[in-house]
Design an enzyme around this catalytic site. Sequence first.
Site, PDB file in Angstrom:
ATOM      1  N   ASN A   1      53.680  15.134  80.906  1.00  0.00           N
ATOM      2  CA  ASN A   1      52.583  16.161  80.478  1.00  0.00           C
ATOM      3  C   ASN A   1      52.454  17.118  81.797  1.00  0.00           C
ATOM      4  O   ASN A   1      52.384  16.781  82.843  1.00  0.00           O
ATOM      5  CB  ASN A   1      51.181  15.339  80.487  1.00  0.00           C
ATOM      6  CG  ASN A   1      50.098  16.305  80.306  1.00  0.00           C
ATOM      7  OD1 ASN A   1      49.098  16.056  80.746  1.00  0.00           O
ATOM      8  ND2 ASN A   1      50.062  17.461  79.957  1.00  0.00           N
ATOM      9  N   GLY A   2      52.733  18.336  81.390  1.00  0.00           N
ATOM     10  CA  GLY A   2      52.644  19.311  82.443  1.00  0.00           C
ATOM     11  C   GLY A   2      53.724  20.337  81.992  1.00  0.00           C
ATOM     12  O   GLY A   2      54.470  20.539  81.192  1.00  0.00           O
TER      13      GLY A   2
ATOM     14  N   CYS B   1      50.182  17.966  76.837  1.00  0.00           N
ATOM     15  CA  CYS B   1      50.896  16.830  76.151  1.00  0.00           C
ATOM     16  C   CYS B   1      49.957  15.787  76.575  1.00  0.00           C
ATOM     17  O   CYS B   1      49.077  15.832  77.467  1.00  0.00           O
ATOM     18  CB  CYS B   1      52.317  16.734  76.649  1.00  0.00           C
ATOM     19  SG  CYS B   1      53.328  18.247  76.104  1.00  0.00           S
TER      20      CYS B   1
ATOM     21  N   TYR C   1      38.208  22.677  77.697  1.00  0.00           N
ATOM     22  CA  TYR C   1      38.910  22.726  75.990  1.00  0.00           C
ATOM     23  C   TYR C   1      39.710  21.572  76.072  1.00  0.00           C
ATOM     24  O   TYR C   1      39.683  20.627  74.905  1.00  0.00           O
ATOM     25  CB  TYR C   1      39.468  23.936  76.030  1.00  0.00           C
ATOM     26  CG  TYR C   1      40.292  23.961  74.464  1.00  0.00           C
ATOM     27  CD1 TYR C   1      39.958  23.861  73.291  1.00  0.00           C
ATOM     28  CD2 TYR C   1      41.740  23.684  74.573  1.00  0.00           C
ATOM     29  CE1 TYR C   1      40.545  24.011  72.163  1.00  0.00           C
ATOM     30  CE2 TYR C   1      42.494  23.740  73.481  1.00  0.00           C
ATOM     31  CZ  TYR C   1      42.027  23.870  72.208  1.00  0.00           C
ATOM     32  OH  TYR C   1      42.882  23.972  70.847  1.00  0.00           O
TER      33      TYR C   1
ATOM     34  N   GLY D   1      48.818  17.069  71.917  1.00  0.00           N
ATOM     35  CA  GLY D   1      50.070  17.452  71.336  1.00  0.00           C
ATOM     36  C   GLY D   1      50.248  16.966  69.834  1.00  0.00           C
ATOM     37  O   GLY D   1      49.865  15.759  69.635  1.00  0.00           O
TER      38      GLY D   1
END
Length: 513
Positions: free
Chosen positions: A130-131, A29, A280, A56
């Site tokens: 985020n996570g 995210c 990536y 995201g």
Amino acid sequence: MTPPTSRRGGDGRLTAALDPLDQGPQDACGVFGVWAPGEEVSKLCYFGLYALQHRGQESAGIAVSNGRQILVYKDMGLVSQVFDDSTLESLKGHLAIGHARYSTTGASTWQNAQPTFRPTDDGSIALGHNGNLINTHELQEMVAALPGLPGELELNRTLETASTSDTALVTALLAHHPDTSLEQRALEVLPLLRGAYSFVWMNESTLYAARDPQGIRPLVLGRLDRGWVVASEDAALATIGASVVREVEPGELLVIDENGLRSHRFAEPAPKGCVFEYVYLARPDATIAGRSVHQARVEMGRQLAREFPVDADLVMPVPESGTPAAAGYAEESGIPFGQGFVKNAYVGRTFIQPSQTLRQLGIRLKLNALDHMVRGKRLVVVDDSIVRGNTQRAQIRMLREAGAAEIHVRISSPPVKWPCFYGIDFATRAELIANGLDVAEIAASVGADSLGYISLEGMTEATGQKTDALCLACFTGSYPVELPDESLLGKHLLEASLTSPHAARELPVLNNP
């Protein structure tokens, strides 16, 4: 307090199907926060999220405070689909946070879109994450033991709005601070969390940011002329003209208000940054732990050429993730670099599922081969990873149909054999192609003439980081944060909470009509 009005389009559920070729690792995210009196913070937040859209694409949201109340606006879709000029103009204030989501805990629904929102005894808070946390079961029990917040139970009975994300649990724990400040409450709650988290959150007057002790997901601090910014990647800071100050340290809490910036250490740092950010996840123009992501990917390609040379006529990337590594492979090998695929830049996430007939016809929404570039040639096709193998199988079939003489696949990460529990939505272990097949068998399965994965050592060396400072769990099965029992893990662990009287509830927020 009076909660914001709740509006949403349709039934609030995501009914989209991903591109049929899009079977690789799904993104994490993106989070963004800005404290800047006198600036158009909602627009700064919008452009910051736009720069983080790659992290995201399921939903997006922005929360803004004018010092008296917080207004949250979120919906399913891309940042550009959720927000328009009139919406952003209505989000006035000096402080904002934003979120672009790919779901790793909780279904992809409107209720789980972020930022989350909660009332407190002295105002309200909004939070973006985020996570992925791995002790959600424990946190759920903690939330269930909390006394009800004022007016919340009746409101939820009326509007039946529920969230099933780990983020909602953290928001509930932070919101309960009747005898202390939110700042102090954060120092109590953060050490209870296990897993990966880069948080941004806010109350009516203050911006907060925190990063887990392992620093698994990135988070960076920036400076504006009249304020401060935090974001998942420094590319988002460059987009809005902010200068990079530094990365938020693992185990650090930042607090930003009218008195400036304060830093607290809530845990000793034990760095284990996600190596897949280099492979990536992050934008190529990002810098993580002092290393250019683009340079790391080019070096991975060079290393691939040294480890797996082959006689060929053309080195071509799978766009866009394979492009830097393909350039490195071509540079090291001396084989010409060229584009063998053309990519549709406007696909994003499609909300129309192709019919079975169209699927059987091999509908290609994202990539098509350039026949004149590949016909009769021996190709080196460079990509970042193989997860299930479906993507590579379709790509190789496409190149064969276009007349390629040979296809040699080179991958800039080692075989993915273990799922991620820290914020990347890989397949389950049973679905990972490298978990059941060796390299030769994978090559045969996807239809390649040869297949080469970069070595673990070659990949980590390219990042410029020490091996013991990286999370390599998806390749090695060694998880830096100890996992609970398998029954307490999984993306949809909290979905059953919808029927529980102790379910972690989230208040409604303003949404796209």
